[in-house]
Design a protein around this motif. Structure first.
Motif, PDB file in Angstrom:
ATOM      1  N   THR A 175       0.836  -1.204   0.000  1.00 35.70           N
ATOM      2  CA  THR A 175       0.000   0.000   0.000  1.00 35.70           C
ATOM      3  C   THR A 175       0.866   1.247   0.000  1.00 35.70           C
ATOM      4  O   THR A 175       1.734   1.409   0.863  1.00 35.70           O
ATOM      5  CB  THR A 175      -0.916   0.015   1.239  1.00 35.70           C
ATOM      6  OG1 THR A 175      -1.670  -1.190   1.253  1.00 35.70           O
ATOM      7  CG2 THR A 175      -1.862   1.205   1.197  1.00 35.70           C
ATOM      8  N   VAL A 176       0.603   2.093  -0.973  1.00 37.37           N
ATOM      9  CA  VAL A 176       1.366   3.336  -1.119  1.00 37.37           C
ATOM     10  C   VAL A 176       0.403   4.513  -0.978  1.00 37.37           C
ATOM     11  O   VAL A 176      -0.692   4.498  -1.539  1.00 37.37           O
ATOM     12  CB  VAL A 176       2.092   3.375  -2.481  1.00 37.37           C
ATOM     13  CG1 VAL A 176       2.799   4.703  -2.676  1.00 37.37           C
ATOM     14  CG2 VAL A 176       3.093   2.226  -2.576  1.00 37.37           C
ATOM     15  N   CYS A 177       0.835   5.501  -0.226  1.00 42.87           N
ATOM     16  CA  CYS A 177      -0.035   6.639   0.087  1.00 42.87           C
ATOM     17  C   CYS A 177       0.399   7.900  -0.660  1.00 42.87           C
ATOM     18  O   CYS A 177       1.598   8.149  -0.838  1.00 42.87           O
ATOM     19  CB  CYS A 177       0.037   6.894   1.594  1.00 42.87           C
ATOM     20  SG  CYS A 177      -1.210   8.027   2.209  1.00 42.87           S
ATOM     21  N   ILE A 188       0.477   6.456  -9.986  1.00 45.44           N
ATOM     22  CA  ILE A 188       0.471   5.059  -9.520  1.00 45.44           C
ATOM     23  C   ILE A 188      -0.784   4.351 -10.017  1.00 45.44           C
ATOM     24  O   ILE A 188      -0.706   3.208 -10.452  1.00 45.44           O
ATOM     25  CB  ILE A 188       0.422   4.867  -7.966  1.00 45.44           C
ATOM     26  CG1 ILE A 188       0.929   6.044  -7.181  1.00 45.44           C
ATOM     27  CG2 ILE A 188       1.090   3.575  -7.558  1.00 45.44           C
ATOM     28  CD1 ILE A 188       0.823   5.766  -5.680  1.00 45.44           C
ATOM     29  N   LYS A 189      -1.909   5.027  -9.950  1.00 45.50           N
ATOM     30  CA  LYS A 189      -3.149   4.360 -10.367  1.00 45.50           C
ATOM     31  C   LYS A 189      -3.093   3.956 -11.840  1.00 45.50           C
ATOM     32  O   LYS A 189      -3.550   2.884 -12.220  1.00 45.50           O
ATOM     33  CB  LYS A 189      -4.347   5.290 -10.148  1.00 45.50           C
ATOM     34  CG  LYS A 189      -4.736   5.400  -8.683  1.00 45.50           C
ATOM     35  CD  LYS A 189      -5.897   6.352  -8.548  1.00 45.50           C
ATOM     36  CE  LYS A 189      -6.406   6.417  -7.129  1.00 45.50           C
ATOM     37  NZ  LYS A 189      -7.387   7.485  -6.945  1.00 45.50           N
ATOM     38  N   ILE A 195      -0.243  -2.029  -7.282  1.00 46.49           N
ATOM     39  CA  ILE A 195      -0.048  -1.343  -6.001  1.00 46.49           C
ATOM     40  C   ILE A 195      -1.400  -0.894  -5.453  1.00 46.49           C
ATOM     41  O   ILE A 195      -2.224  -0.352  -6.188  1.00 46.49           O
ATOM     42  CB  ILE A 195       0.893  -0.129  -6.181  1.00 46.49           C
ATOM     43  CG1 ILE A 195       2.305  -0.620  -6.535  1.00 46.49           C
ATOM     44  CG2 ILE A 195       0.924   0.728  -4.929  1.00 46.49           C
ATOM     45  CD1 ILE A 195       3.296   0.503  -6.752  1.00 46.49           C
ATOM     46  N   LYS A 196      -1.589  -1.136  -4.163  1.00 50.09           N
ATOM     47  CA  LYS A 196      -2.803  -0.609  -3.513  1.00 50.09           C
ATOM     48  C   LYS A 196      -2.528   0.825  -3.110  1.00 50.09           C
ATOM     49  O   LYS A 196      -1.410   1.151  -2.683  1.00 50.09           O
ATOM     50  CB  LYS A 196      -3.133  -1.430  -2.266  1.00 50.09           C
ATOM     51  CG  LYS A 196      -3.515  -2.861  -2.558  1.00 50.09           C
ATOM     52  CD  LYS A 196      -3.784  -3.601  -1.250  1.00 50.09           C
ATOM     53  CE  LYS A 196      -3.528  -5.083  -1.434  1.00 50.09           C
ATOM     54  NZ  LYS A 196      -2.903  -5.699  -0.260  1.00 50.09           N
ATOM     55  N   THR A 197      -3.551   1.662  -3.236  1.00 47.78           N
ATOM     56  CA  THR A 197      -3.323   3.071  -2.894  1.00 47.78           C
ATOM     57  C   THR A 197      -4.155   3.491  -1.686  1.00 47.78           C
ATOM     58  O   THR A 197      -5.240   2.969  -1.453  1.00 47.78           O
ATOM     59  CB  THR A 197      -3.680   3.993  -4.078  1.00 47.78           C
ATOM     60  OG1 THR A 197      -5.001   3.697  -4.512  1.00 47.78           O
ATOM     61  CG2 THR A 197      -2.708   3.828  -5.224  1.00 47.78           C
ATOM     62  N   GLN A 198      -3.599   4.400  -0.965  1.00 46.15           N
ATOM     63  CA  GLN A 198      -4.312   5.054   0.135  1.00 46.15           C
ATOM     64  C   GLN A 198      -4.168   6.548  -0.096  1.00 46.15           C
ATOM     65  O   GLN A 198      -3.067   7.024  -0.393  1.00 46.15           O
ATOM     66  CB  GLN A 198      -3.662   4.640   1.464  1.00 46.15           C
ATOM     67  CG  GLN A 198      -4.109   5.426   2.667  1.00 46.15           C
ATOM     68  CD  GLN A 198      -5.483   4.989   3.171  1.00 46.15           C
ATOM     69  OE1 GLN A 198      -5.674   3.865   3.583  1.00 46.15           O
ATOM     70  NE2 GLN A 198      -6.441   5.906   3.106  1.00 46.15           N
ATOM     71  N   GLY A 213       2.933   2.402  10.422  1.00 44.04           N
ATOM     72  CA  GLY A 213       2.911   1.092   9.783  1.00 44.04           C
ATOM     73  C   GLY A 213       1.611   0.781   9.047  1.00 44.04           C
ATOM     74  O   GLY A 213       1.362  -0.354   8.671  1.00 44.04           O
ATOM     75  N   GLN A 214       0.763   1.792   8.850  1.00 37.22           N
ATOM     76  CA  GLN A 214      -0.512   1.562   8.141  1.00 37.22           C
ATOM     77  C   GLN A 214      -0.326   1.512   6.625  1.00 37.22           C
ATOM     78  O   GLN A 214      -1.152   0.943   5.925  1.00 37.22           O
ATOM     79  CB  GLN A 214      -1.514   2.676   8.454  1.00 37.22           C
ATOM     80  CG  GLN A 214      -1.774   2.911   9.920  1.00 37.22           C
ATOM     81  CD  GLN A 214      -2.511   1.749  10.560  1.00 37.22           C
ATOM     82  OE1 GLN A 214      -3.520   1.298  10.027  1.00 37.22           O
ATOM     83  NE2 GLN A 214      -2.004   1.241  11.653  1.00 37.22           N
ATOM     84  N   VAL A 215       0.706   2.157   6.122  1.00 32.27           N
ATOM     85  CA  VAL A 215       1.017   2.071   4.692  1.00 32.27           C
ATOM     86  C   VAL A 215       2.500   1.715   4.566  1.00 32.27           C
ATOM     87  O   VAL A 215       3.270   1.856   5.516  1.00 32.27           O
ATOM     88  CB  VAL A 215       0.710   3.398   3.945  1.00 32.27           C
ATOM     89  CG1 VAL A 215      -0.755   3.781   4.087  1.00 32.27           C
ATOM     90  CG2 VAL A 215       1.607   4.528   4.392  1.00 32.27           C
ATOM     91  N   ASP A 216       2.879   1.245   3.373  1.00 20.85           N
ATOM     92  CA  ASP A 216       4.255   0.771   3.190  1.00 20.85           C
ATOM     93  C   ASP A 216       5.193   1.835   2.648  1.00 20.85           C
ATOM     94  O   ASP A 216       6.416   1.721   2.768  1.00 20.85           O
ATOM     95  CB  ASP A 216       4.246  -0.435   2.243  1.00 20.85           C
ATOM     96  CG  ASP A 216       3.438  -1.584   2.826  1.00 20.85           C
ATOM     97  OD1 ASP A 216       3.874  -2.135   3.843  1.00 20.85           O
ATOM     98  OD2 ASP A 216       2.351  -1.897   2.287  1.00 20.85           O
ATOM     99  N   ALA A 217       4.631   2.839   2.001  1.00 24.77           N
ATOM    100  CA  ALA A 217       5.468   3.911   1.447  1.00 24.77           C
ATOM    101  C   ALA A 217       4.586   5.119   1.154  1.00 24.77           C
ATOM    102  O   ALA A 217       3.355   5.002   1.084  1.00 24.77           O
ATOM    103  CB  ALA A 217       6.156   3.441   0.158  1.00 24.77           C
TER     104      ALA A 217
END
Ligand code: GLU
Length: 298
Positions: A175-177, A188-189, A195-198, A213-217
């Motif tokens: 998950t990338v924010c 990214i989309k 990749i999952k997005t936030q 730690g809720q998102v990976d990058a």
């Protein structure tokens, strides 16, 4: 506080850059008033911008309303304790205001998130916008841009230690924010479907989620990410992977105000050392190496 007073007193940022350095070293020489400059304001006088409705509006209101970011250290930042605004973009915004005849006491700053910039300009909620705003054709359908006045590119922020991610390619399934309405979230989309997005309105919310730690990058312009990493090097680091895009920052303006656009473009083109002084004062220690880009007076 001294910086704002000095801005008002000298009008242009040649001296402001020096004052900022003084500020950063924690050595203000006056009482630390944050209310804005009211001293002998030697900003440009007798400015005439025939045919600029935005300038006419500023003159009628006796103030300039500037859209900014305020959670991006080094670029556009509000210190909630001192009330001080700082950053490269904020000083660019002040430089423009001074060139139009408005000192710090006549500036109203409005924080506007990435997703809401075009609408704020179209609605007339701000006279101009300076805040990591990439020039692109889609946005140009609704607004105009002066500049560019800065160049950076899309990078990646990860937790320092314990992660091996160096590039978006390695984040498949993770998950990338990024910020809603920004060019990086769109990138990214469109180009990294695995990749999952936030999304949040503000990058600072992404950064909080990364630390927790809720998102990976977090991905956005490297210049923005470097500011967050510098604030919290224990937890955050910008990866060394190549930049994914070229982001040229412009000053967002109401569409069709060609007179104001030409004025700001001329300021950037004929500004002498001012751009460099603003850069040095705000980003000189950041490790970012950028030269002033040539204006694109389309
Ligand atoms: N420069 C990019 C953009 O305009 C990302 C930074 C931002 O969201 O302000 O979308």
């Amino acid at each position: 506080m001294r910086f704002k007073k000095t801005i008002a007193a000298v009008g242009f940022l040649a001296a402001a850059a020096l004052t900022l350095t003084g500020c950063n070293s924690g050595a203000p020489t006056d009482g630390g008033d944050t209310a804005g400059g009211t001293d002998s304001a030697e900003v440009a006088e007798g400015v005439v911008l025939e045919g600029s409705p935005t300038f006419d509006k500023m003159v009628a209101a006796d103030k300039v309303v500037i859209g900014v970011k305020e959670d991006q250290p080094g670029l556009g930042y509000l210190d909630n304790v001192t009330g001080e605004r700082s950053g490269f973009d904020v000083d660019i915004a002040r430089w423009i205001a001074g060139s139009l005849g408005f000192d710090e006491s006549k500036i109203e700053y409005k924080p506007i998130a990435s997703a809401n910039r075009e609408q704020a300009i179209v609605n007339g909620d701000v006279d101009y916008y300076v805040g990591t705003y990439s020039i692109n054709d889609k946005r140009k359908q609704d607004i105009d841009f002066a500049g560019p006045y800065f160049v950076t590119g899309q990078g990646l922020l990860v937790k320092s230690g314990g992660t091996d991610y160096q590039s978006l390619e390695e984040l498949d399934g993770k998950t990338v924010c990024s910020a809603t309405g920004s060019t990086p979230i769109q990138n990214i989309k469109e180009n990294f479907p695995g990749i999952k997005t936030q999304e949040f309105d503000l990058y600072s919310a992404c950064v909080e989620n990364l630390v927790n730690g809720q998102v990976d990058a977090v991905t956005t312009d490297q210049a923005i990410l470097i500011g967050y990493a510098a604030q919290d090097p224990e937890n955050l680091m910008v990866t060394s992977g190549p930049l994914l895009t070229e982001e040229l920052y412009g000053v967002g303006l109401p569409k069709g105000d060609d007179v104001l656009r030409a004025h700001i473009n001329d300021l950037f083109t004929d500004g002498g050392d001012t751009w460099q002084e603003i850069f040095d004062a705000n980003l000189g220690d950041s490790g970012i190496k950028v030269e002033q880009p040539a204006v694109d007076a389309y």
